[in-house]
Design an enzyme around this catalytic site. Structure first.
Site, PDB file in Angstrom:
ATOM      1  N   ASP A  33     -39.466   5.143 -14.026  1.00 33.88           N
ATOM      2  CA  ASP A  33     -39.031   4.370 -15.190  1.00 33.88           C
ATOM      3  C   ASP A  33     -40.216   4.092 -16.114  1.00 33.88           C
ATOM      4  O   ASP A  33     -41.376   4.304 -15.740  1.00 33.88           O
ATOM      5  CB  ASP A  33     -38.421   3.049 -14.679  1.00 33.88           C
ATOM      6  CG  ASP A  33     -37.760   2.264 -15.790  1.00 33.88           C
ATOM      7  OD1 ASP A  33     -37.359   2.865 -16.796  1.00 33.88           O
ATOM      8  OD2 ASP A  33     -37.645   1.032 -15.653  1.00 33.88           O
ATOM      9  N   GLU A  68     -42.027   6.604 -20.981  1.00 37.21           N
ATOM     10  CA  GLU A  68     -42.070   7.236 -22.326  1.00 37.21           C
ATOM     11  C   GLU A  68     -43.494   7.413 -22.811  1.00 37.21           C
ATOM     12  O   GLU A  68     -43.725   8.333 -23.587  1.00 37.21           O
ATOM     13  CB  GLU A  68     -41.277   6.379 -23.321  1.00 37.21           C
ATOM     14  CG  GLU A  68     -39.804   6.285 -22.992  1.00 37.21           C
ATOM     15  CD  GLU A  68     -39.486   5.451 -21.761  1.00 37.21           C
ATOM     16  OE1 GLU A  68     -40.215   4.480 -21.518  1.00 37.21           O
ATOM     17  OE2 GLU A  68     -38.547   5.790 -21.050  1.00 37.21           O
ATOM     18  N   ASP A  78     -31.199   1.826 -20.819  1.00 39.58           N
ATOM     19  CA  ASP A  78     -30.645   0.469 -20.865  1.00 39.58           C
ATOM     20  C   ASP A  78     -29.470   0.329 -21.828  1.00 39.58           C
ATOM     21  O   ASP A  78     -29.605  -0.245 -22.921  1.00 39.58           O
ATOM     22  CB  ASP A  78     -31.758  -0.511 -21.252  1.00 39.58           C
ATOM     23  CG  ASP A  78     -32.866  -0.520 -20.218  1.00 39.58           C
ATOM     24  OD1 ASP A  78     -32.646  -0.006 -19.095  1.00 39.58           O
ATOM     25  OD2 ASP A  78     -33.960  -1.043 -20.515  1.00 39.58           O
TER      26      ASP A  78
END
Ligand code: GLC
Length: 795
Positions: free
Chosen positions: A396, A399, A479
């Site tokens: 997670d 990015e 999300d």
């Protein structure tokens, strides 16, 4: 015209006249005064086009492309106006006046056409402009908001931790720059293999052309000719690789929350699933299992003996997946940080100092995954998790997300552009590398996984991704919110990710942020049961979102659909197998199968799950009817067995407990007995639900679902073949590859839509049968499930 200035006074230049060209093997080089263009012929339907405004090429090894073929059987012909490159399937002409490329098929139909000029560039970017026709549809582009057809908007590729996925929000977490163009007759693909910022303008600026642009001096793209959409995807996957088979348990239901802790809570969650008779395979541990968010540690108050807990859970059939974020806490007492500093494995600033941003643990360093040594080290660190019995890794924040930069513009909340990446000794700025950060984190994790557990298939899921991620990990779409709009939006988003070469995709079932209503949760669970990655997740501070938290009715609905998912396991696993062979999606838009049918070119609220099943979810509140489009052929309503003719819209009843499911006539669906988790029971009875058409064939792949022995031939393929005639039917079962010994003892063959009681049934071996006149199902039980069988039925 060699250059001009825009209204903003930006100087734009273009290729201009081609002065000379050379051929070397499969490569052609075209020089103009200011630029160079290279065309590599890779196969009869694929060429790679690289353009440089600096006359030199970067030639940095690609992260995405693992197999670039070389095709030398093509011809080159120079004419007055252009140079023609001809393969068996396509001709690319390079205009001598301006370098623009026009590609046509073998019949002379133009399939791709640069307009005005070839490439153009400014001091910061390079752009390619191609003709767009009113009939063009655009698909792919990975994870984007909006409808299935991406036409009419401009999209940016810049992996971003964006928690609000409203309809036009862009970009989100992933970059997969594969653009599929389909004009109603033929399809082609453009795969831009660049990890810097990219833009695709698909008609926002103008409806006469589309453009793609890179923040670089070089453009590098693969042009892929179909003519069908499937061929575009499979050629793209030949270049970038295919998903390998995941462990079969990863196809089960997965339960997540931010966060389940301490140990007692995790155990009682597991017990609740078993007590409530709701199948579940996986429980996730979110960031709170760690010692103050330090990666590769455990919070010893919350989880005093992880090994023991994981073992106990395993014995009950639960696998545990832990989250791993890239940010490593800056802490002189923390061995991972200290080691990373000592070995020089973190991203650095131009000054040579480590770049520190801020994530969950506070001030943190970011591993430089562009370096082989870092990837190896990172992989080995997973010993702390996998070595203790963790079954899979959830990547997670990759990015990467960086809280130290506070901006309304989420694209800026990441490691700054001027941070330097080692790139195995060929340093590059983060700006050029950004979109592959998460990809390379997954790559390191995957390699580590294989070393730590060499006999198991890695299971990973990631938020950020770049083209080719399918080789390492499944993906989820970050999300989302508990909004009906997000339930609906997940369909085109998942389908386009699938069309972009990543079959193993899903979203947070129930919605991550906000509170789901019981009705929304029930509907989302129905849809989730037909997404390849099936995981419910919810955010800290939201109401509990476990399947039993919404009252008895919704709990029953969750149980019903999760159980159906498990019954369909043989079918689902077979679809995963096919995806691993072809690269094609499992959750697929109808346009992939019925491209000639205009009604499906932008159909976003229905999809096919594999070859035979069509799902039409309900995605609005207070709705108990659903309009469904049936494409050509015949379709069975799964619940009633009513048969419909295709090419029509129908209205079906869909009360809260009913997800409209249709089975294509001419399908064979293998089903397993109910079970609490994958592997709980030996599938001793394999049931085939047979939905006849005149001729129906199906191939079933089976293996141990866990190890890599299938790669050495330890698998089984059985062919099934149904022929229907006026007097009855015949059904053949032929094992064609017997490398794996299934524990099967019986087959139950359920022939649907049988209107007459049979007068005679013959089988190779012992059998029994039952004809249900009301359901119109003929059920034949075969006592031999391993050898070749021939069954004939006469009415
Ligand atoms: C991110 C993830 C989410 C996770 C949370 C805490 O927001 O997308 O899934 O629960 O971080 O780790």
């Amino acid at each position: 015209m060699g250059f001009w200035e825009t209204q903003e006074n930006v100087r734009v230049q273009c290729t201009g006249k081609i002065d000379k060209f050379y051929r070397e093997g499969n490569t052609l080089l075209f020089y103009s005064e200011k630029a160079v263009q290279r065309v590599k012929v890779l196969s009869s339907n694929c060429i790679r086009i690289t353009f440089s405004s600096k006359k030199t090429f970067l030639d940095i090894p690609s992260f995405a492309v693992v197999n670039e073929p070389i095709e030398e059987s093509f011809s080159v012909q120079e004419k007055d106006e252009a140079i023609f490159i001809r393969t068996k399937e396509i001709t690319a002409s390079i205009d001598k006046q301006n370098g623009r490329i026009i590609i046509s098929d073998s019949k002379g139909n133009i399939i791709s056409e640069d307009i005005d000029y070839g490439f153009s560039w400014t001091k910061d970017t390079v752009k390619c402009k191609k003709k767009m026709s009113s009939s063009d549809h655009f698909y792919g582009l990975g994870e984007k908001t909006g409808y299935l057809d991406k036409k009419g908007r401009k999209y940016v590729m810049w992996n971003t931790d964006e928690p609000t996925h409203t309809p036009t929000k862009d970009p989100l977490y992933k970059t997969i720059p594969l653009l599929i163009t389909f004009n109603g007759h033929y399809a082609s693909g453009i795969f831009v293999d660049k990890t810097c910022k990219l833009w695709f303008d698909l008609g926002e600026e103008n409806n006469e052309y589309f453009t793609f642009e890179a923040e670089d001096f070089e453009m590098d793209y693969y042009f892929i000719y179909g003519p069908g959409i499937k061929r575009v995807i499979s050629t793209y996957c030949d270049l970038t690789g295919k998903m390998s088979l995941p462990p079969m348990w990863a196809l089960g239901y997965q339960q997540c929350r931010f966060s389940y802790y301490p140990e007692e809570m995790v155990k009682s969650l597991a017990d609740s699933f078993r007590q409530k008779d709701i199948p579940c395979d996986v429980i996730y541990l979110d960031i709170d299992y760690m010692n103050k968010y330090r990666v590769f540690t455990w919070n010893s108050n919350r989880f005093p003996d992880p090994e023991k807990m994981l073992k106990e859970l395993r014995e009950k059939g639960f696998k545990v997946v832990t989250i791993v974020d890239p940010g490593v806490k800056k802490d002189a007492e923390y061995d991972v940080y200290v080691e990373g500093v000592k070995k020089d494995l973190f991203c650095k600033q131009v000054t040579g100092e480590i770049y520190h941003g801020k994530v969950w643990p506070g001030v943190a360093a970011f591993p430089d995954f562009s370096k082989e040594e870092t990837r190896q080290w990172w992989g080995e660190k997973h010993q702390e998790l996998l070595g203790k019995g963790v079954a899979g890794i959830w990547n997670d924040m990759n990015e990467p997300s960086d809280f130290s930069i506070e901006s309304q513009d989420r694209t800026l909340c990441t490691v700054p552009n001027d941070v330097i990446m080692d790139n195995d000794g060929h340093p590059r700025t983060f700006a050029k590398y950004h979109n592959s950060y998460g990809f390379n984190m997954c790559r390191g994790t995957y390699e580590g996984f294989k070393k730590i557990k060499p006999n198991e298939r890695p299971f990973m899921v990631t938020r950020s991704a770049y083209a080719g991620i399918q080789r390492y990990s499944s993906v989820w779409t970050g999300d989302n919110h508990s909004w009906w709009e997000h339930l609906a939006a997940s369909m085109p988003m998942h389908m386009n990710i699938g069309l972009s070469g990543v079959p193993f995709v899903g979203g947070d079932v129930g919605g991550f942020q906000d509170n789901a209503t019981p009705e929304l949760f029930a509907r989302w669970m129905q849809l989730g049961a037909f997404t390849p990655f099936f995981r419910a997740h919810s955010c800290i501070d939201t109401k509990p979102h476990e399947p039993w938290e919404f009252g008895e009715e919704v709990e029953d609905i969750c149980r019903k659909y999760i159980k159906l998912r498990y019954k369909l396991l043989p079918y689902n696993y077979n679809e995963f197998y096919k995806a691993s062979q072809t690269g094609l999606p499992i959750m697929r838009p109808l346009v992939l199968e019925y491209a000639d049918d205009e009604d499906v070119h932008n159909l976003c609220d229905q999809f096919l799950y594999g070859e035979s099943i069509m799902i039409a979810p309900v995605y609005r509140p207070s709705t108990d009817k659903r309009c469904v489009y049936l494409p050509e052929g015949g379709w069975y309503d799964y619940w009633t067995d009513k048969v419909y003719e295709g090419k029509q819209y129908i209205l079906v009843d869909a009360p809260l407990d009913t997800l409209p499911i249709f089975i294509k006539c001419g399908s064979i669906i293998p089903m397993a007995p109910e079970m609490n988790y994958v592997g709980e029971k030996v599938v001793d009875v394999l049931t085939l639900e047979i939905y006849p058409d005149k001729e129906t064939t199906y191939s079933l792949y089976e293996d141990d679902g866990l190890s890599n022995r299938y790669k050495e031939g330890e698998y089984r393929i059985t062919n099934f073949e149904l022929m229907v005639n006026q007097d009855g039917l015949s059904f053949n079962i032929t094992p064609v590859h017997k490398g794996y010994d299934v524990k099967r003892e019986k087959y139950v063959l359920n022939f649907h839509d049988i209107n007459k009681e049979p007068v005679k049934i013959q089988c190779t071996d012992e059998f029994s049968y039952y004809y249900d006149v009301h359901k119109r199902i003929l059920s034949i039980t075969l006592k031999d499930a391993k050898t070749q069988q021939v069954i004939t039925v006469n009415y």
